[in-house]
Design an enzyme around this catalytic site. Sequence first.
Site, short mmCIF file in Angstrom:
data_model
loop_
_atom_site.label_atom_id
_atom_site.label_comp_id
_atom_site.label_asym_id
_atom_site.label_seq_id
_atom_site.Cartn_x
_atom_site.Cartn_y
_atom_site.Cartn_z
N ARG A 1 18.95 19.00 72.68
CA ARG A 1 19.10 17.78 73.02
C ARG A 1 20.51 17.63 73.71
NH1 ARG A 1 14.48 15.07 74.07
NH2 ARG A 1 12.88 15.19 72.33
N GLU B 1 14.32 20.58 79.46
CA GLU B 1 13.71 21.07 77.95
C GLU B 1 14.09 22.31 77.75
OE1 GLU B 1 10.20 17.88 77.09
OE2 GLU B 1 9.60 19.53 78.60
N GLU C 1 12.42 20.43 83.55
CA GLU C 1 13.68 21.30 83.60
C GLU C 1 14.71 21.03 82.82
OE1 GLU C 1 17.32 20.52 86.90
OE2 GLU C 1 15.05 20.26 87.75
#
Length: 173
Positions: free
Chosen positions: A56, A133, A131
């Site tokens: 993340r 992830e 794109e």
Amino acid sequence: MNQQTIHRWKNIELIEEDSHLPNGRIVRHTTIVHPGAAVILPITLNNQVILLRQFRPSLNKWILELPAGTIENDEAPIECARRELTEETGYQANTFHPLGQCTPLAGFCDEIQHLFVATDLNQTASLSLDEDEVIEVIKADLNTIEHWIRHDKITDAKTITCISKAKLCGYFD
């Protein structure tokens, strides 16, 4: 109503508007307007949960979480759940059980997360990631997941909420 869009990104907006409170006051409030999301708890036949280890960028780290995604256009939450499960895990589910809703950030965001348990799984495809992830698919049993939650290895709110609600509703043996 006096409303101003501050910023747009993908299908999310940051707006500022006058808000009429129940006590009669009018305040200027900033809200993230979000189309909603589906959160999926995939459970295999041997009671393993499919989780994601996902990087993340907003946290600049990897987290463990359930598959989930933003509702697109006029997509129904169940359709979003089906799509996201396949895209992020490569699995499809023959059965989805709705678990209700979660409002994760009510102080500044109108997002509603629709929670689902997915069962009768078949691995059918490779991942189809956006794109931005970066995802690894893992499996764990409920005892391991609860240990990870207790020891802050899982801190993702939607994951903790969905697993807790599924356990309360009897989806784990």
